[in-house]
Scaffold this motif. Structure first.
Motif, PDB file in Angstrom:
ATOM      1  N   ARG A 222     -39.804  12.599  16.130  1.00 54.78           N
ATOM      2  CA  ARG A 222     -39.753  12.565  17.593  1.00 54.78           C
ATOM      3  C   ARG A 222     -39.626  13.981  18.167  1.00 54.78           C
ATOM      4  N   HIS A 223     -38.800  14.824  17.535  1.00 48.64           N
ATOM      5  CA  HIS A 223     -38.737  16.220  17.970  1.00 48.64           C
ATOM      6  C   HIS A 223     -40.102  16.896  17.800  1.00 48.64           C
ATOM      7  N   LEU A 224     -40.748  16.625  16.668  1.00 47.88           N
ATOM      8  CA  LEU A 224     -42.081  17.182  16.453  1.00 47.88           C
ATOM      9  C   LEU A 224     -43.037  16.716  17.543  1.00 47.88           C
ATOM     10  N   GLY A 225     -42.916  15.452  17.946  1.00 49.05           N
ATOM     11  CA  GLY A 225     -43.795  14.926  18.981  1.00 49.05           C
ATOM     12  C   GLY A 225     -43.630  15.635  20.306  1.00 49.05           C
ATOM     13  N   VAL A 226     -42.383  15.931  20.685  1.00 50.37           N
ATOM     14  CA  VAL A 226     -42.160  16.667  21.924  1.00 50.37           C
ATOM     15  C   VAL A 226     -42.778  18.055  21.818  1.00 50.37           C
ATOM     16  N   ALA A 227     -42.559  18.717  20.671  1.00 46.87           N
ATOM     17  CA  ALA A 227     -43.146  20.043  20.475  1.00 46.87           C
ATOM     18  C   ALA A 227     -44.669  19.978  20.522  1.00 46.87           C
ATOM     19  N   PHE A 228     -45.235  18.963  19.884  1.00 45.14           N
ATOM     20  CA  PHE A 228     -46.687  18.788  19.850  1.00 45.14           C
ATOM     21  C   PHE A 228     -47.230  18.590  21.267  1.00 45.14           C
ATOM     22  N   GLN A 229     -46.532  17.777  22.080  1.00 49.87           N
ATOM     23  CA  GLN A 229     -46.974  17.538  23.454  1.00 49.87           C
ATOM     24  C   GLN A 229     -46.877  18.802  24.292  1.00 49.87           C
ATOM     25  N   THR A 307     -39.031  22.180  17.372  1.00 48.69           N
ATOM     26  CA  THR A 307     -39.395  22.361  15.972  1.00 48.69           C
ATOM     27  C   THR A 307     -38.171  22.730  15.146  1.00 48.69           C
ATOM     28  N   ALA A 308     -37.338  23.615  15.683  1.00 49.79           N
ATOM     29  CA  ALA A 308     -36.115  24.007  14.982  1.00 49.79           C
ATOM     30  C   ALA A 308     -35.192  22.808  14.790  1.00 49.79           C
ATOM     31  N   ALA A 309     -35.107  21.941  15.793  1.00 51.35           N
ATOM     32  CA  ALA A 309     -34.274  20.741  15.677  1.00 51.35           C
ATOM     33  C   ALA A 309     -34.799  19.824  14.572  1.00 51.35           C
ATOM     34  N   ALA A 310     -36.128  19.689  14.499  1.00 49.96           N
ATOM     35  CA  ALA A 310     -36.726  18.865  13.445  1.00 49.96           C
ATOM     36  C   ALA A 310     -36.439  19.458  12.068  1.00 49.96           C
ATOM     37  N   ARG A 311     -36.548  20.778  11.940  1.00 48.05           N
ATOM     38  CA  ARG A 311     -36.279  21.441  10.663  1.00 48.05           C
ATOM     39  C   ARG A 311     -34.824  21.225  10.237  1.00 48.05           C
ATOM     40  N   THR A 312     -33.906  21.308  11.177  1.00 45.90           N
ATOM     41  CA  THR A 312     -32.494  21.112  10.861  1.00 45.90           C
ATOM     42  C   THR A 312     -32.248  19.706  10.328  1.00 45.90           C
ATOM     43  N   LEU A 313     -32.847  18.715  10.955  1.00 41.31           N
ATOM     44  CA  LEU A 313     -32.692  17.338  10.498  1.00 41.31           C
ATOM     45  C   LEU A 313     -33.252  17.162   9.087  1.00 41.31           C
ATOM     46  N   LEU A 314     -34.444  17.694   8.849  1.00 42.74           N
ATOM     47  CA  LEU A 314     -35.068  17.545   7.538  1.00 42.74           C
ATOM     48  C   LEU A 314     -34.268  18.265   6.453  1.00 42.74           C
ATOM     49  N   ALA A 315     -33.715  19.420   6.808  1.00 44.94           N
ATOM     50  CA  ALA A 315     -32.958  20.196   5.823  1.00 44.94           C
ATOM     51  C   ALA A 315     -31.701  19.460   5.365  1.00 44.94           C
ATOM     52  N   ARG A 316     -31.166  18.589   6.204  1.00 42.84           N
ATOM     53  CA  ARG A 316     -29.933  17.866   5.874  1.00 42.84           C
ATOM     54  C   ARG A 316     -30.192  16.555   5.141  1.00 42.84           C
ATOM     55  N   ALA A 317     -31.441  16.131   5.081  1.00 41.65           N
ATOM     56  CA  ALA A 317     -31.765  14.837   4.478  1.00 41.65           C
ATOM     57  C   ALA A 317     -32.045  14.998   2.980  1.00 41.65           C
ATOM     58  N   PRO A 318     -31.755  13.966   2.183  1.00 40.52           N
ATOM     59  CA  PRO A 318     -32.005  14.020   0.740  1.00 40.52           C
ATOM     60  C   PRO A 318     -33.479  13.731   0.423  1.00 40.52           C
ATOM     61  N   LEU A 319     -34.338  14.717   0.663  1.00 45.53           N
ATOM     62  CA  LEU A 319     -35.776  14.539   0.493  1.00 45.53           C
ATOM     63  C   LEU A 319     -36.264  15.200  -0.804  1.00 45.53           C
TER      64      LEU A 319
END
Length: 339
Positions: A222-229, A307-319
């Motif tokens: 969703r953060h990526l979507g806002v950035a994309f828009q 984009t930074a908010a999206a990166r922060t979320l992804l960095a905290r997830a067990p991916l």
């Protein structure tokens, strides 16, 4: 010493995911009524009017990639995310067909839009068929009921965001009824972010991720979507039509309250901008004043914040590491598109 292989670039990731999903997407479209399937194929860039095959430029396949990478991020093979990728791509195509009608856009990706090529009624029918096909694709696949619920929730947000976008065009540029940046963010999250988040979350769910990980991917999308828009807003005002495939200034002529416009209106340097926005033939002057008032700079700064908010979320997830790296590169690529 063995050379270390460079990680794939974002365009390579997008291409890999498109190639993985394309056979299933074509098979799904092939189940439609032949005429409707032709319109769908035309919208995807697979054929000309009449059905003759053509190598027209299609979309980037961002949602397909997010679904495949969502499955891979959960530790599964990317093929586990294919049903999610097909479903969200069908919904995206459906939304574009209807969006072009609502906005009156005559071209997309340097070709006539489906409603211009086939007529408004047929284009509406094709969009409806794509939506129904998306639901069928998920309902008959793994975790069907839960997958359909995720898609339905995202679609409700998409419709809400699209409704806001249309209503914003009727609201004044100044005064208490003006559109606020907060309202814009909510609109962009619904119109663009909901389906991006859904793609990543659906892929993750089909890949075996738990609810928390899927939810994190949804929020990042969703953060990526806002950035994309936001970047789309900038491209709509100052992008190269040969690259974007859409005419410059279309958003201004449609009186859309894009973020560069809202940011510029808040600046003292935008004296006279409301009058220019009310004059459809002065879009070029309006775009120049919007840039001078800081609208372009503000929109790009806001895009990078999301984009930074999206990166922060992804960095905290067990991916899974490889998929996480691909997701990070994709984030940066989509926001740093050629302007």
């Amino acid at each position: 010493m063995t050379a270390v292989e460079a990680p794939p670039s974002a365009p390579e990731v997008l291409a890999r995911c498109r190639e993985l999903v394309r056979p299933a997407l074509r098979d799904a479209v092939g189940r439609l009524h032949p005429w409707v399937a032709e319109m769908a194929g035309y919208s995807f860039g697979w054929c000309e009017v009449g059905g003759a095959p053509v190598a027209a430029p299609g979309g980037k396949g961002v949602r397909q990639a997010l679904a495949v990478l969502g499955a891979e991020a959960a530790g599964a093979d990317g093929r586990a995310g294919i049903p999610a990728a097909v479903a969200v791509e069908l919904v995206h195509a459906f939304s574009l067909l209807h969006d072009d009608i609502m906005d009156g856009d005559p071209t997309r990706r340097r070709r006539p839009t489906v409603w211009k090529a086939y007529g408004t009624g047929p284009a509406v029918l094709a969009g409806d068929a794509l939506f129904a096909l998306a639901v069928e694709t998920l309902a008959t696949g793994p975790q069907g009921a839960g997958a359909v619920r995720l898609l339905s929730a995202a679609l409700a947000d998409l419709v809400r965001g699209q409704a806001d976008d249309l209503v914003f065009a009727t609201r004044p540029c100044t005064g208490p009824q003006r559109v606020t940046p907060e309202e814009y963010r909510a609109m962009a999250e619904g119109k663009t972010g909901a389906l991006l988040g859904c793609a990543a979350a659906l892929g993750a769910v089909l890949g075996g991720a738990d609810e928390t990980t899927a939810g994190t991917l949804d929020r990042a999308g969703r953060h990526l979507g806002v950035a994309f828009q936001l970047v789309d807003d900038v491209l709509g005002l100052w992008g190269d039509p040969a690259v974007t495939g859409k005419p410059v200034g279309g958003d201004l002529r449609e009186r859309k309250k894009t973020y560069p416009v809202l940011a510029a209106l808040a600046s003292p340097a935008a004296h006279g901008l409301p009058e220019l926005l009310d004059a459809p033939g002065r879009a070029e002057e309006a775009a120049a004043l919007i840039e001078a008032a800081g609208g372009r700079t503000a929109a790009l700064a806001e895009a990078r914040a999301h984009t930074a908010a999206a990166r922060t979320l992804l960095a905290r997830a067990p991916l899974a590491a490889g998929a996480a790296g691909d997701l990070f590169r994709l984030l940066d690529h989509l926001v740093d598109r050629r302007l």
